[in-house]
Motif scaffolding. Structure first.
Motif, PDB file in Angstrom:
ATOM      1  N   THR A 133      29.129 -15.634  36.593  1.00  0.00           N
ATOM      2  CA  THR A 133      29.185 -16.894  37.298  1.00  0.00           C
ATOM      3  C   THR A 133      30.554 -16.805  37.962  1.00  0.00           C
ATOM      4  OG1 THR A 133      28.316 -18.261  35.616  1.00  0.00           O
ATOM      5  CG2 THR A 133      29.246 -19.473  37.291  1.00  0.00           C
ATOM      6  N   GLN A 156      21.479 -16.984  34.084  1.00  0.00           N
ATOM      7  CA  GLN A 156      22.368 -16.711  34.519  1.00  0.00           C
ATOM      8  C   GLN A 156      22.773 -15.199  34.406  1.00  0.00           C
ATOM      9  OE1 GLN A 156      24.561 -18.296  37.296  1.00  0.00           O
ATOM     10  NE2 GLN A 156      24.798 -16.220  37.576  1.00  0.00           N
ATOM     11  N   TYR A 180      19.530 -23.980  41.683  1.00  0.00           N
ATOM     12  CA  TYR A 180      20.693 -23.042  41.952  1.00  0.00           C
ATOM     13  C   TYR A 180      21.330 -23.005  43.105  1.00  0.00           C
ATOM     14  CZ  TYR A 180      17.062 -20.442  44.551  1.00  0.00           C
ATOM     15  OH  TYR A 180      15.985 -19.810  45.367  1.00  0.00           O
TER      16      TYR A 180
END
Length: 543
Positions: A445, A478, A515
């Motif tokens: 991330t 993710q 997203y």
């Protein structure tokens, strides 16, 4: 409900979903995906507190990798699934093409079925009782109420048989029967040899002892796709030296699955014509002989209850030159999956009024023939028609239905508990997997945020509109992002991916993803088996 549970269990080892690859992927794709997953779940990459959970997941993906990177085992898995992979193979699989593997596996399955068939004896039995209930209708045959209550048994017969398979196409059958009639006891032992010579021809030999010596031969052969022929020769040498014999040749035609015609030439000419429509089956038989002629017509109509043919009514008319006309009517009803009950009333000028009761349970039949009258008596017909109906109704509502309801509830409860336990186990595995992803999730991330790449803000999987049937899969998705892209190939279900589980077995599920890409918000929703490819321009949300 149970089929959904079984399908859920069978999909618990979807190796392609587990590795997040498509079914037509290359071996290099499988190895690359396995290498990436090893970075997350290899036990050596985790502390001792999480090592056990990581080892469980790693064993699954390692098993999937080993099967899918072996060309022979992958072919078996693609054709037969996990069951084929886990089978005991006693032949070398290497240097075999797809068709050879299929043929080898099917041969092994047939061998296993043959072994099971050889161990099976297939016991069958029949109990037949003939009762004289004329005293219930008329006092001519009885002198007191005791005689009415004590209905005499005129005949009692019990038959038991077992099979002894010798090969796949050859078996022996042993049948024993004991009969008591008019105070005399009789018995018979019969050995039957059934031999399927070819897929289109067979022979059957019978040898019996008791009530004389019996010997007979029956044969059947399919001449063409629609024509068949059969023959039979029957002899019986009684203890007093009298010889009885019979035989015949049969020609038949079945132009389609709903129509058949058959005629037998012997001491008498016999034949049948059978035709089945969507709702009615018509069965016609005839017999032409020197001493007697018979013509019969039978109608059979199935009744659909809850879209299942679990009941049928029948009616037949027979004209016998010696015995006069006869009428039969009745019904059969399926009680449970393996048992059924039926009743048929026969009314004839010479035969009188009879009631036939049938109860079948698996391979065992229990028959009761009850004579009510020697002539056509309206009271006897009323007894034979109404008494079985009222007795069945009473037993159905007072005994059978409560028992089946309790059994169904208990079975449903057991299956629900088993399903709940499976869901809970899968949930715990998903929770443990997500814990192992935390550090990689934060790293990926942060890297995507720095370069303005693909960041999963929120992802939900399950049945939308039902809050307790949705799970958060943000972290698993993710962790699958690579070079600011995420691709989930099509599969039967996404519930087998690491970090996912099936929260609503048998229901239609979807995956919703919100997203951020290049600091712009996007969102999409796909069906459970649909491909997910992000980012896409048409997913962008215009604020």
């Amino acid at each position: 409900y149970y089929n959904e549970y079984k399908s859920y269990l069978s999909m618990n080892d979807d190796y392609y979903s587990l590795l997040n690859v498509s079914r037509n992927c290359s071996e290099e794709d499988i190895k690359a995906s396995f290498k990436k997953l090893c970075m997350f779940y290899h036990p050596d990459k985790h502390e001792s507190a999480n090592r056990e959970s990581a080892e469980v997941i790693f064993r699954k993906i390692k098993r999937a990798h080993d099967v899918l990177t072996n060309p022979q085992m992958r072919t078996i898995y693609d054709i037969y699934g996990v069951e084929g992979v886990e089978s005991e193979w006693h032949v070398a699989l290497y240097d075999m093409d797809r068709n050879t593997i299929r043929e080898t596996y099917e041969r092994m399955v047939r061998q296993k079925e043959e072994q099971e068939r050889e161990r099976a004896t297939n016991p069958c039995g029949e109990v037949m009782v003939k009762l004289d209930a004329r005293g219930l209708i008329s006092s001519e045959h009885f002198n007191s109420i005791v005689d009415v209550i004590n209905i005499p048994v005129n005949e009692f017969q019990i038959t038991q048989s077992v099979d002894a398979p010798l090969t796949k196409s050859h078996k022996l059958k042993l049948t024993c029967s004991a009969l008591k009639r008019d105070g005399q006891g009789l018995g018979r032992l019969t050995v039957t040899d059934v031999h399927n010579i070819t897929p289109h021809s067979s022979l059957m030999y019978n040898f019996g002892f008791g009530e004389g010596t019996l010997a007979s031969v029956n044969g059947h052969i399919s001449l063409t796709k629609y024509l068949f022929s059969a023959f039979r020769v029957h002899t019986n040498l009684y203890d007093d030296g009298e010889l009885d014999y019979d035989g015949g040749i049969t020609l038949g035609c079945q132009p389609n699955p709903t129509t058949s015609l058959k005629v037998e030439f012997g001491q008498r000419i016999k034949g049948t014509i059978e035709k089945t429509w969507k709702r009615v089956q018509v069965y016609t038989s005839y017999q032409l002989g020197i001493d007697n002629h018979i013509l019969a017509l039978q109608l059979l109509m199935p009744l659909s209850i809850n879209e299942v043919n679990d009941a049928a009514v029948e009616c037949s008319f027979k004209y016998n030159l010696m015995r006069g006309p006869e009428l039969e009517y009745g019904a059969t009803k399926k009680i449970t999956e393996y048992s059924k009950a039926g009743a048929v009333v026969r009314v004839g000028v010479m035969s009188g009024v009879k009631l036939k009761l049938l109860l079948s349970r698996g391979n065992y039949d229990y028959r009761f023939d009850i004579r009510f009258s020697d002539f056509v008596d309206p009271v006897a017909i009323l007894y034979g028609t109404c008494v079985p109906f009222f007795v069945y109704s009473a037993l159905h509502w007072l005994v059978v239905k409560p028992y089946l309801s309790r059994a169904q509830e208990e079975e449903k409860q057991k299956k629900a508990e088993a399903m709940a336990a499976s869901i809970e186990k899968a949930k715990q595995e998903a929770v443990e997997a997500i814990k192992l992803m935390k550090s990689n999730y934060e790293r990926i991330t942060d890297a995507e945020n720095i370069k303005g790449g693909l960041v999963i803000e929120q992802a939900w999987y399950g049945v939308f509109g039902v809050s307790n049937k949705l799970i958060d899969v943000t972290i698993p998705l993710q962790c699958l992002v690579h070079n600011s892209k995420l691709i989930l190939p099509s599969s039967e279900t996404k519930s087998q991916m690491v970090g996912f589980y099936d929260v609503a077995i048998g229901e239609k599920k979807q995956l919703s993803v919100r997203y951020k890409f290049r600091n712009a918000k996007h969102e999409t929703i796909v069906d459970d088996s649909e491909v997910l490819r992000i980012p896409k321009q048409n997913h962008r949300v215009n604020s």
